[in-house]
Motif scaffolding. Sequence first.
Motif, mmCIF file in Angstrom:
data_model
loop_
_atom_site.group_PDB
_atom_site.id
_atom_site.type_symbol
_atom_site.label_atom_id
_atom_site.label_comp_id
_atom_site.label_asym_id
_atom_site.label_seq_id
_atom_site.Cartn_x
_atom_site.Cartn_y
_atom_site.Cartn_z
ATOM 1 N N UNK A 241 0.809 -1.216 0.000
ATOM 2 C CA UNK A 241 0.000 0.000 0.000
ATOM 3 C C UNK A 241 0.843 1.268 0.000
ATOM 4 N N UNK A 242 2.082 1.173 0.485
ATOM 5 C CA UNK A 242 2.887 2.377 0.666
ATOM 6 C C UNK A 242 4.168 2.415 -0.162
ATOM 7 N N UNK A 243 4.311 1.504 -1.100
ATOM 8 C CA UNK A 243 5.510 1.569 -1.920
ATOM 9 C C UNK A 243 5.526 0.509 -3.002
ATOM 10 N N UNK A 244 6.666 0.406 -3.633
ATOM 11 C CA UNK A 244 6.864 -0.557 -4.720
ATOM 12 C C UNK A 244 7.076 -1.939 -4.127
ATOM 13 N N UNK A 245 6.290 -2.891 -4.616
ATOM 14 C CA UNK A 245 6.392 -4.241 -4.066
ATOM 15 C C UNK A 245 6.294 -5.241 -5.198
ATOM 16 N N UNK A 246 7.315 -6.064 -5.377
ATOM 17 C CA UNK A 246 7.264 -7.088 -6.411
ATOM 18 C C UNK A 246 6.543 -8.318 -5.889
ATOM 19 N N UNK A 247 5.793 -8.913 -6.771
ATOM 20 C CA UNK A 247 5.130 -10.156 -6.406
ATOM 21 C C UNK A 247 6.169 -11.256 -6.245
ATOM 22 N N UNK A 248 5.746 -12.337 -5.607
ATOM 23 C CA UNK A 248 6.692 -13.410 -5.291
ATOM 24 C C UNK A 248 7.332 -14.002 -6.536
ATOM 25 N N UNK A 249 6.593 -14.013 -7.627
ATOM 26 C CA UNK A 249 7.128 -14.601 -8.851
ATOM 27 C C UNK A 249 8.170 -13.710 -9.522
ATOM 28 N N UNK A 250 8.186 -12.428 -9.140
ATOM 29 C CA UNK A 250 9.130 -11.499 -9.747
ATOM 30 C C UNK A 250 8.662 -10.959 -11.080
ATOM 31 N N UNK A 251 7.455 -11.334 -11.506
ATOM 32 C CA UNK A 251 6.966 -10.905 -12.811
ATOM 33 C C UNK A 251 6.003 -9.737 -12.717
ATOM 34 N N UNK A 252 5.507 -9.455 -11.517
ATOM 35 C CA UNK A 252 4.545 -8.383 -11.350
ATOM 36 C C UNK A 252 5.061 -7.369 -10.353
ATOM 37 N N UNK A 253 4.797 -6.117 -10.628
ATOM 38 C CA UNK A 253 5.182 -5.075 -9.688
ATOM 39 C C UNK A 253 4.107 -3.999 -9.684
ATOM 40 N N UNK A 254 3.865 -3.408 -8.519
ATOM 41 C CA UNK A 254 2.810 -2.432 -8.377
ATOM 42 C C UNK A 254 3.354 -1.193 -7.679
ATOM 43 N N UNK A 255 2.959 -0.030 -8.178
ATOM 44 C CA UNK A 255 3.383 1.211 -7.550
ATOM 45 C C UNK A 255 2.315 1.679 -6.576
ATOM 46 N N UNK A 256 2.695 2.618 -5.721
ATOM 47 C CA UNK A 256 1.731 3.158 -4.770
ATOM 48 C C UNK A 256 0.601 3.876 -5.506
ATOM 49 N N UNK A 257 0.929 4.507 -6.642
ATOM 50 C CA UNK A 257 -0.099 5.176 -7.438
ATOM 51 C C UNK A 257 -1.124 4.187 -7.956
ATOM 52 N N UNK A 258 -0.658 3.042 -8.446
ATOM 53 C CA UNK A 258 -1.585 2.006 -8.901
ATOM 54 C C UNK A 258 -2.465 1.517 -7.767
ATOM 55 N N UNK A 259 -1.877 1.298 -6.613
ATOM 56 C CA UNK A 259 -2.631 0.789 -5.470
ATOM 57 C C UNK A 259 -3.719 1.766 -5.038
ATOM 58 N N UNK A 260 -3.363 3.046 -4.929
ATOM 59 C CA UNK A 260 -4.319 4.049 -4.469
ATOM 60 C C UNK A 260 -5.443 4.237 -5.486
ATOM 61 N N UNK A 261 -5.063 4.478 -6.745
ATOM 62 C CA UNK A 261 -6.072 4.741 -7.773
ATOM 63 C C UNK A 261 -7.021 3.562 -7.927
ATOM 64 N N UNK A 262 -6.474 2.357 -8.028
ATOM 65 C CA UNK A 262 -7.313 1.175 -8.221
ATOM 66 C C UNK A 262 -8.165 0.905 -6.995
ATOM 67 N N UNK A 263 -7.575 1.044 -5.810
ATOM 68 C CA UNK A 263 -8.328 0.821 -4.581
ATOM 69 C C UNK A 263 -9.491 1.777 -4.445
ATOM 70 N N UNK A 264 -9.269 3.055 -4.786
ATOM 71 C CA UNK A 264 -10.335 4.041 -4.700
ATOM 72 C C UNK A 264 -11.425 3.771 -5.743
ATOM 73 N N UNK A 265 -11.002 3.462 -6.971
ATOM 74 C CA UNK A 265 -11.978 3.188 -8.022
ATOM 75 C C UNK A 265 -12.879 2.022 -7.655
ATOM 76 N N UNK A 266 -12.262 0.896 -7.349
ATOM 77 C CA UNK A 266 -13.044 -0.297 -7.058
ATOM 78 C C UNK A 266 -13.792 -0.178 -5.733
#
Length: 481
Positions: A241-266
């Motif tokens: 929720x507060x920073x860049x975090x790679x998924x366990x597989x190493x293939x996915x990464x999410x930014x805080x902007x993605x988390x906030x925007x998507x969380x608010x939208x949904x």
Amino acid sequence: MIGFLHFINEILWGSVLIYLLIGAGIWFTVRCGFVQFRYFTQFRALLAPGKNTDKSGISPMQALFTSLAARVGSGNLSGVALALTIGGPGAIFWMWVIALIGMATSYAECSLAQLYKTRDSEGHFRGGPAWYMERGLGMRWMGVMFSIFLMVAFGLIFNAVQANAIANAAHFAFNVPREWVGILLVVLTGGVIWGGMRGTAKLSQYLVPFMGLIWVLMALYVVILHFDRIPDILILVFKSAFGWREAASGTLAFTISQAITTGFQRGMFSNEAGMGSTPNAAATASAWPPHPASQGLVQMFGVFFDTIVICTATAAIVLVSGMLDTTASSVDGIPLVQMALSGMTGNWAMAFIAFIVFLFGFTSIVANYAYAENNLLFLKKNSAFSLVLLRCLGLIMVMLGTLSPLPLVWQLADVAMAFMAMTNLSAILLLSPVVKELTADYMRQQRLGFTPTFDPNRFPEIKSQLEPGVWDNLKEKQSGG
């Protein structure tokens, strides 16, 4: 088309609405004395059968379940799954944030809807944002604009979203052709929507508690089976929720902007706080205690139940399964939830979730239509022809929704939701002094040990905006009853 809608959504959600939502939520939280936390323990008392014998409205409990019927839909499953795949695990944290802040916004809009409600030709209570825009702000043009946005969004687009989720779940679980699902939904929906708001209230009173309970119990069952994973999942959610975090597989990464925007939208699509939809149900209640703020308090708990309880249950199932890392790139929406649950409990989970999605989606469809019909009444276009036309268009969109691709439907829903929200949030912010007065009046009477009862004579400026006979002589009625 999808690319253009995505561009519009990036502008609306990437800047305008996020700040407007947060600002409105914080504004009403502070201005109303942190009402969502102060009255958190009074939920049961507010839903207890009251002494209000006014048959012009439905009961507070029915009004709450009607609003929950619209709130608790496919967004609680497919929307959460999309939030996790697009915004990462941190998106669920921002869904919680917008829910807690949004409770105050929901309180404000539903209190205003109660205050400015009217009676229709049959003597039943009606109201919503369009009414408080016209009566409270003297801006009928704004109410007309909002009504059109709502009718398009709820009467048409959102019902396509719900139908799409039901069709996808049934096809994934049973390989049922989507057009068959569409035909079934059209028949069932047509049989219910002719009953209007009261018919929807009766259906919701029984279906909503049942479907919410069995979904939460399933999530608890999964969590108990895999309780050892919970600490790691909570850490993952907060870190993401507060920073860049790679998924366990190493293939996915999410930014805080993605988390906030998507969380608010949904989150907003799911709990609808500030969108202006729930006030349409809140206005139809015969509130107890007989004060506009009491229905605002009741309805704000719907936001909590929808997001903090139901959406969290879905997120728990997906995150506990561990499938987000391995499947998110190719599977999203309802199929991801189905695969997550079936991977932990067995193939029967496919059918179970299809059943849950049907309940969630179907109740949303009929409640959404009731909101649209309510706003048709505001436009004074509720002739027999107009009603039949609206119902037919709604049923056509249900059918088309079962056949449309998911990305297009969701993009259309986000655009419609954005325009509705901007119009409604502007109105309730302009009416915030009225909300503050209502809140102070309610709290004052409670401190004095009285049953809060709205007396319009205490507020001469507000009284002149109200429909005569709706709030008059409540003190006399209460003492006489």
